[in-house]
Motif scaffolding. Structure first.
Motif, PDB file in Angstrom:
ATOM      1  N   GLY A  11       0.799  -1.157   0.038  1.00 54.44           N
ATOM      2  CA  GLY A  11      -0.091  -0.054   0.151  1.00 54.44           C
ATOM      3  C   GLY A  11       0.906   1.363   0.107  1.00 54.44           C
ATOM      4  N   ALA A  12       0.256   2.293  -0.192  1.00 50.90           N
ATOM      5  CA  ALA A  12       1.106   3.668  -0.394  1.00 50.90           C
ATOM      6  C   ALA A  12       1.723   3.926   0.948  1.00 50.90           C
ATOM      7  CB  ALA A  12       0.126   4.715  -0.590  1.00 50.90           C
ATOM      8  N   GLN A  13       1.070   3.599   1.940  1.00 46.39           N
ATOM      9  CA  GLN A  13       1.699   3.832   3.429  1.00 46.39           C
ATOM     10  C   GLN A  13       2.870   2.930   3.739  1.00 46.39           C
ATOM     11  OE1 GLN A  13      -1.213   2.325   2.905  1.00 46.39           O
ATOM     12  NE2 GLN A  13      -0.998   0.430   3.920  1.00 46.39           N
ATOM     13  N   ASP A  14       2.960   1.958   2.904  1.00 49.00           N
ATOM     14  CA  ASP A  14       4.182   0.938   3.099  1.00 49.00           C
ATOM     15  C   ASP A  14       5.528   1.618   2.353  1.00 49.00           C
ATOM     16  OD1 ASP A  14       2.835  -1.122   4.181  1.00 49.00           O
ATOM     17  OD2 ASP A  14       2.207  -1.609   2.398  1.00 49.00           O
ATOM     18  N   LEU A  16       5.574   5.252   1.726  1.00 52.08           N
ATOM     19  CA  LEU A  16       5.683   6.611   2.424  1.00 52.08           C
ATOM     20  C   LEU A  16       4.806   6.683   3.435  1.00 52.08           C
ATOM     21  CD1 LEU A  16       6.298   9.018  -0.562  1.00 52.08           C
ATOM     22  CD2 LEU A  16       7.989   8.347   1.125  1.00 52.08           C
ATOM     23  N   ALA A  17       5.241   6.493   4.748  1.00 51.43           N
ATOM     24  CA  ALA A  17       4.425   6.605   5.890  1.00 51.43           C
ATOM     25  C   ALA A  17       3.806   8.090   5.937  1.00 51.43           C
ATOM     26  CB  ALA A  17       5.148   6.093   7.191  1.00 51.43           C
ATOM     27  N   ASP A  18       2.731   8.298   6.689  1.00 58.26           N
ATOM     28  CA  ASP A  18       2.142   9.427   6.958  1.00 58.26           C
ATOM     29  C   ASP A  18       3.247  10.570   7.522  1.00 58.26           C
ATOM     30  OD1 ASP A  18      -0.346   8.590   6.305  1.00 58.26           O
ATOM     31  OD2 ASP A  18      -1.098   8.219   8.397  1.00 58.26           O
ATOM     32  N   GLU A  21       7.946  12.809   3.167  1.00 60.52           N
ATOM     33  CA  GLU A  21       7.513  13.410   2.054  1.00 60.52           C
ATOM     34  C   GLU A  21       8.450  13.005   1.049  1.00 60.52           C
ATOM     35  OE1 GLU A  21       5.514  16.002   1.673  1.00 60.52           O
ATOM     36  OE2 GLU A  21       4.757  15.469   3.457  1.00 60.52           O
ATOM     37  N   LYS A  32       7.150  12.806  -2.949  1.00 62.04           N
ATOM     38  CA  LYS A  32       5.692  12.446  -2.746  1.00 62.04           C
ATOM     39  C   LYS A  32       5.207  13.195  -3.720  1.00 62.04           C
ATOM     40  CE  LYS A  32       3.622  13.155   1.151  1.00 62.04           C
ATOM     41  NZ  LYS A  32       2.837  13.111   2.035  1.00 62.04           N
TER      42      LYS A  32
END
Length: 98
Positions: A11-14, A16-18, A21, A32
């Motif tokens: 997933g996107a979070q994998d 770039l974590a919250d 950037e 990002k």
């Protein structure tokens, strides 16, 4: 013989974590939003009139993104669908090969 490793979805979070950037791919720091900006500029290029200042600015921005797209592997799995974008991308590839 079949490879027993199973690929798991990412997933996107994998990637770039919250709050993060940028990430480094193949030695390049990639911001990002690079892929989304490229897509938006490619669409705008298709709507622009060839040879105008607007289209030249869009082409320049698309070309700037190519090394980042290459580093994250986008160009390994996707190719341009329109002749105009393919010509811009081809120019980037020719410049790289020099």
């Amino acid at each position: 013989m079949r490879d027993e490793r199973q690929e798991r979805p990412i997933g996107a979070q994998d990637v770039l974590a919250d709050g993060v950037e940028t990430a480094v791919f193949d030695g390049r720091e990639v911001r990002k939003g690079t892929v989304a900006a490229f897509v938006a500029n490619a669409r705008a290029l298709e709507r622009s009139v060839a040879g105008t200042q607007e289209s030249r600015r869009l082409e320049e921005e698309l070309l700037r993104a190519v090394p980042d797209l290459r580093s994250i592997g986008v160009l390994d799995v996707f190719t341009p669908r329109t002749p105009r974008l393919a010509a811009v991308m081809g120019g980037a590839e020719r410049a790289r090969d020099r």
